[in-house]
Design an enzyme around this catalytic site. Structure first.
Site, short mmCIF file in Angstrom:
data_model
loop_
_atom_site.label_atom_id
_atom_site.label_comp_id
_atom_site.label_asym_id
_atom_site.label_seq_id
_atom_site.Cartn_x
_atom_site.Cartn_y
_atom_site.Cartn_z
N TYR A 134 0.87 -1.17 0.00
CA TYR A 134 0.00 0.00 0.00
C TYR A 134 0.91 1.22 0.00
O TYR A 134 1.59 1.50 0.99
CB TYR A 134 -0.88 -0.05 1.24
N LYS A 162 -1.46 -1.34 -4.11
CA LYS A 162 -2.48 -0.31 -4.09
C LYS A 162 -1.75 1.03 -4.09
O LYS A 162 -1.08 1.39 -3.12
CB LYS A 162 -3.40 -0.40 -2.88
#
Length: 307
Positions: A134, A162
């Protein structure tokens, strides 16, 4: 597992006294699945993960796994400051039935890129679950280096990313490099920059993780479907509609509250108005929206055709 499509980062509904509202969370899972979500991501930024106790985090994962019932993958955030703490979160999420883990680089302390890579390798080795990185520099205060991501993709430490950095240039460099180093696309790239989803999909991103998708999951599912089919004028039109609706996450000024409180309060207020969750409560110390700001959210929902 290769996450693609629209995967909303679920809000964490809370009761007025701050407990996890499991009934509302179950309805939220149904709401996004009915809207076309291909997975759900709990305990991310929109899920207020860093504000929750360990027991609350466990409740969120357990409830989401039960509500999803195997229909779509459940990605669980294991966001914490240091590697040992992330490993604890990873073991818990795996034991509760999560299908994949999502972790940031360590934060508060600074880490060298080699240490960041080692962090992800340790987390990946802790459980048998797939791991996504992330990248959110606005919260972690460091950008995941391109070289580190490519190495971790190549050795299969990570199955995906992400990207909430907002850095479309670097995202493009990553996608171009992956085409050469991973032609079979084992590594999945999901954009978290919800106002430029159409652009990210055009240059090769595999999906979207958008907080506004809690409110309008069907809109992001349509956007992804248009992009997959090569209907780019329709994709741009849907993105423009969502961009207008996105104004609801800034209904309040930040003079008396943080941007985090304004955004999460608006999302939860919208979900209350739509009848999905029972309360717009945000975790302490986030301030609630003013009645005027809540009214602005209602007007935007009506203007957007959702009410």
């Amino acid at each position: 597992m290769r996450p693609t499509g629209f995967i909303p980062p679920l809000c964490t509904p809370l009761t007025p006294d701050g407990a996890v509202d499991t009934g509302s969370l179950r309805r939220l899972v149904e709401h996004v699945l009915e809207g076309g979500a291909s997975g759900v991501f709990v305990l991310g930024t929109s899920g207020e993960a860093v504000f929750l106790t360990d027991e609350q985090r466990r409740t969120v994962v357990r409830t989401a796994v039960e509500a999803a019932g195997g229909r779509v993958p459940v990605l669980a955030g294991v966001i914490d400051t240091t590697t040992p703490r992330v490993l604890e979160r990873a073991r818990e999420a795996a034991g509760l039935g999560a299908d994949a883990l999502v972790a940031t680089a360590p934060f508060y302390t600074d880490t060298h890129p080699a240490e960041t890579a080692d962090h992800f390798r340790r987390v990946a080795a802790e459980t048998a679950l797939p791991l996504l990185a992330y990248d959110i520099p606005s919260r972690v205060h460091t950008k995941l280096p391109l070289a580190v991501l490519l190495d971790l993709a190549e050795d299969r430490t990570l199955i995906g990313l992400k990207d909430s950095s907002g850095d479309l240039d670097t995202l493009r460099h990553l996608l171009v490099a992956l085409r050469h180093r991973d032609p079979n696309r084992h590594f999945s790239v999901l954009t978290g920059s919800e106002l430029t989803v159409d652009a990210a999909l055009l240059i090769g991103a595999d999906g979207v993780v958008a907080g506004l998708g809690n409110v309008d999951p069907a809109g992001y599912a349509r956007l992804y479907a248009h992009a997959q089919a090569g209907r780019w004028p329709e994709a741009v039109a849907e993105q423009n509609r969502l961009t207008t609706l996105h104004a609801l996450v800034r209904p309040a000024g930040t003079r008396d509250m943080s941007g985090t409180a304004a955004t999460l309060g608006a999302l939860k207020t919208a979900l209350c108005l739509l009848g999905v969750i029972d309360h717009p409560t945000t975790a302490a110390p986030l301030r609630p929206l003013t009645p005027e700001a809540a009214q602005a959210v209602e007007h935007l929902l009506k203007d957007g055709g959702l009410l």
